[in-house]
Design an enzyme around this catalytic site. Structure first.
Site, short mmCIF file in Angstrom:
data_model
loop_
_atom_site.label_atom_id
_atom_site.label_comp_id
_atom_site.label_asym_id
_atom_site.label_seq_id
_atom_site.Cartn_x
_atom_site.Cartn_y
_atom_site.Cartn_z
N GLN A 299 -29.68 51.05 44.31
CA GLN A 299 -29.76 50.83 42.96
C GLN A 299 -31.08 50.49 42.49
O GLN A 299 -31.40 50.01 41.33
CB GLN A 299 -28.86 49.58 42.52
CG GLN A 299 -27.43 50.01 42.66
CD GLN A 299 -26.84 51.13 41.86
OE1 GLN A 299 -27.70 51.38 40.79
NE2 GLN A 299 -25.46 51.53 41.91
N ASP B 184 -30.20 47.50 51.24
CA ASP B 184 -29.56 48.24 50.39
C ASP B 184 -30.28 48.69 49.12
O ASP B 184 -30.33 48.00 48.45
CB ASP B 184 -28.19 48.07 50.10
CG ASP B 184 -27.17 48.75 49.21
OD1 ASP B 184 -27.88 49.88 48.67
OD2 ASP B 184 -26.19 48.73 49.07
N CYS C 67 -16.39 48.97 43.81
CA CYS C 67 -16.63 48.85 45.39
C CYS C 67 -17.13 47.76 45.49
O CYS C 67 -18.27 47.50 46.53
CB CYS C 67 -17.56 50.10 45.65
SG CYS C 67 -16.72 51.65 45.52
N HIS D 34 -22.17 45.94 47.78
CA HIS D 34 -21.36 47.14 47.64
C HIS D 34 -20.50 47.26 48.99
O HIS D 34 -21.02 46.69 50.28
CB HIS D 34 -22.19 48.18 47.59
CG HIS D 34 -21.35 49.42 47.25
ND1 HIS D 34 -20.77 50.21 48.08
CD2 HIS D 34 -21.47 50.12 45.90
CE1 HIS D 34 -20.19 51.27 47.74
NE2 HIS D 34 -20.48 51.25 46.35
N LYS E 133 -28.70 59.14 43.03
CA LYS E 133 -28.68 57.86 41.72
C LYS E 133 -30.16 57.86 41.31
O LYS E 133 -30.35 57.18 40.39
CB LYS E 133 -28.43 56.43 42.24
CG LYS E 133 -27.01 56.29 42.98
CD LYS E 133 -26.89 54.96 43.43
CE LYS E 133 -25.30 54.72 43.99
NZ LYS E 133 -24.26 54.87 43.24
#
Length: 408
Positions: free
Chosen positions: A200, A197, A363, A120, A223
């Site tokens: 997700q 990261d 993104c 991202h 999220k």
């Protein structure tokens, strides 16, 4: 997955353009269940106050809820201590903090920062800027044809000059689940730190930062059925203690003199200003909700949904699906294009039938270039989706294909 779960999400009970809403954009932001909404309402209606500073009842209540949320996050990701849990605005802010604080102090000219093509923008641009500022080299791990990474390519990219390896746990485009634990081991063998990261991943997988042995892990509340504006940076205590804050002001200070100041201990030295109190309260309620259902059950459900979706969507002639073909290697994200139809047009037609999908570059423009496309459409599934939502999506895609075939 229990079919009653959908009833906890009031927003899903509405109609869009005369059709029941099918929400397939959870990778962008998830919907919020009643317990989270009620937790926010209760905080603002009964406990609203600033934290840490006051001795009155409301201040004490707010502080207990805020710091209680920190304890809940620590347990949720199995961190060693609440001192390793920093509340920030989201994943983007967390990664920027690592780049601006740890990166500036430890990356020198000629050093390497290693990432992948599937990142991202939030996990690309901070490292681009750091590399420019410090004269470092930004390197990319090559992807396999199916959008996965091999440990062989990881070993080829990481060297003794590598100071930071940063990688998405789950791709927001391809759904690829990366072997971050194994990558962290390779990074550590070369003296580099591992940044994950987890935006997700945290909503969909059981996270154990000690087992992963990552040095930093970032994720966002919105999220994972929590509020917007709240995120978490996990960092190993010894690393965070050595890092300087990058935002200064109230709340994060110990002593302020006319010409010099000192900082509070962890984690508060990184939480300048009035913190995200209501967001933390909502995040704690979101964690309770997810853990009651079970992260293992959520992950299993999403693999099941992805497998069914890929099977049914693959039967549509002219539809291309990106990412791993094996559903076991991906999360509940299916990104696709209809031949000769722009994804924005596909998403618009689907919206007319009450089906919400995301369209654009997500993104992830370097990944779009790697895929040799300018944009894609994306359906992302979560715990409140079921097979009827997939059937609606497939029906909508067939209608879109037929419509544009007639037009062109």
């Amino acid at each position: 997955m229990n079919p009653e779960i959908k009833s906890y999400f009031p927003i899903l009970k509405q109609e869009i353009n005369g059709h029941p809403l099918v929400y397939l954009d959870s990778a962008a932001t998830s919907q919020k269940p009643t317990p989270v909404i009620e937790a926010l309402k209760e905080y603002y209606g009964s406990d609203n106050s600033n934290v840490h500073r006051g001795v009155h009842t409301l201040g004490n209540r707010a502080t207990e809820k805020y710091e209680g949320a920190r304890e809940k996050v620590q347990q949720f990701i199995n961190a060693n201590s609440t001192q390793e849990i920093v509340f920030l605005r989201g994943t983007t802010t967390a990664i920027n903090l690592v780049a601006q604080s740890y990166g500036r102090a430890n990356v020198e000219e000629g050093d390497e920062i290693v990432i992948t093509y599937m990142e991202h923008h939030s996990n690309i641009i901070p490292w681009q800027q750091l590399a420019k500022e410090r004269g470092a080299v930004l390197k990319y791990i090559e992807l396999e044809e199916d959008g996965t990474i091999s440990l062989e390519n990881v070993r080829a990219a990481i060297t003794d000059r590598t100071k930071i390896v940063s990688m998405v746990y789950v791709s927001n485009v391809l759904g690829t689940m990366n072997p971050v634990k194994e990558v962290a081991k390779i990074a550590h063998e070369h003296g580099a730190v591992m940044v994950v990261d987890g935006a997700q991943a945290a909503p969909h997988l059981k996270i154990d930062v000690q087992d992963l042995d990552c040095d930093f892990f970032a994720f966002s509340g919105h999220k994972m059925v929590g509020p917007t504006g709240i995120g978490v940076l996990y960092g190993k205590k010894q690393l965070l203690e050595a890092m300087e804050p990058v935002e200064f002001g109230g709340e994060m200070i110990d002593f302020v003199g006319l010409y010099d100041s000192t900082w509070k201990e962890l984690p508060w030295k990184f939480e300048g200003g009035t913190p995200i109190i209501a967001g933390a309260v909502g995040l704690a309620a979101a964690i309770d909700f997810l853990e009651e259902i079970g992260l293992d059950a959520i992950e299993k459900h999403e693999h099941h949904m992805a497998a069914i979706a890929m099977d049914k969507m693959s039967a549509i002639e002219g539809l291309e699906i990106y990412g791993p073909k094996d559903p076991a290697k991906r999360a509940g994200i299916v990104t696709f294009n209809l031949k000769e139809v722009h994804p924005h047009d596909v998403a618009t037609v689907l919206d007319m039938s009450g089906i919400a999908v995301r369209a654009g570059h997500h993104c992830a423009q370097p990944l779009m270039k790697w895929l040799n496309v300018t944009a894609t459409a994306r359906a992302s599934f979560y715990l409140y989706n079921d097979e009827s939502d997939i059937d609606r999506l497939v029906e909508g895609l067939r209608s879109a294909k037929e419509y544009f075939s007639d037009v062109f």
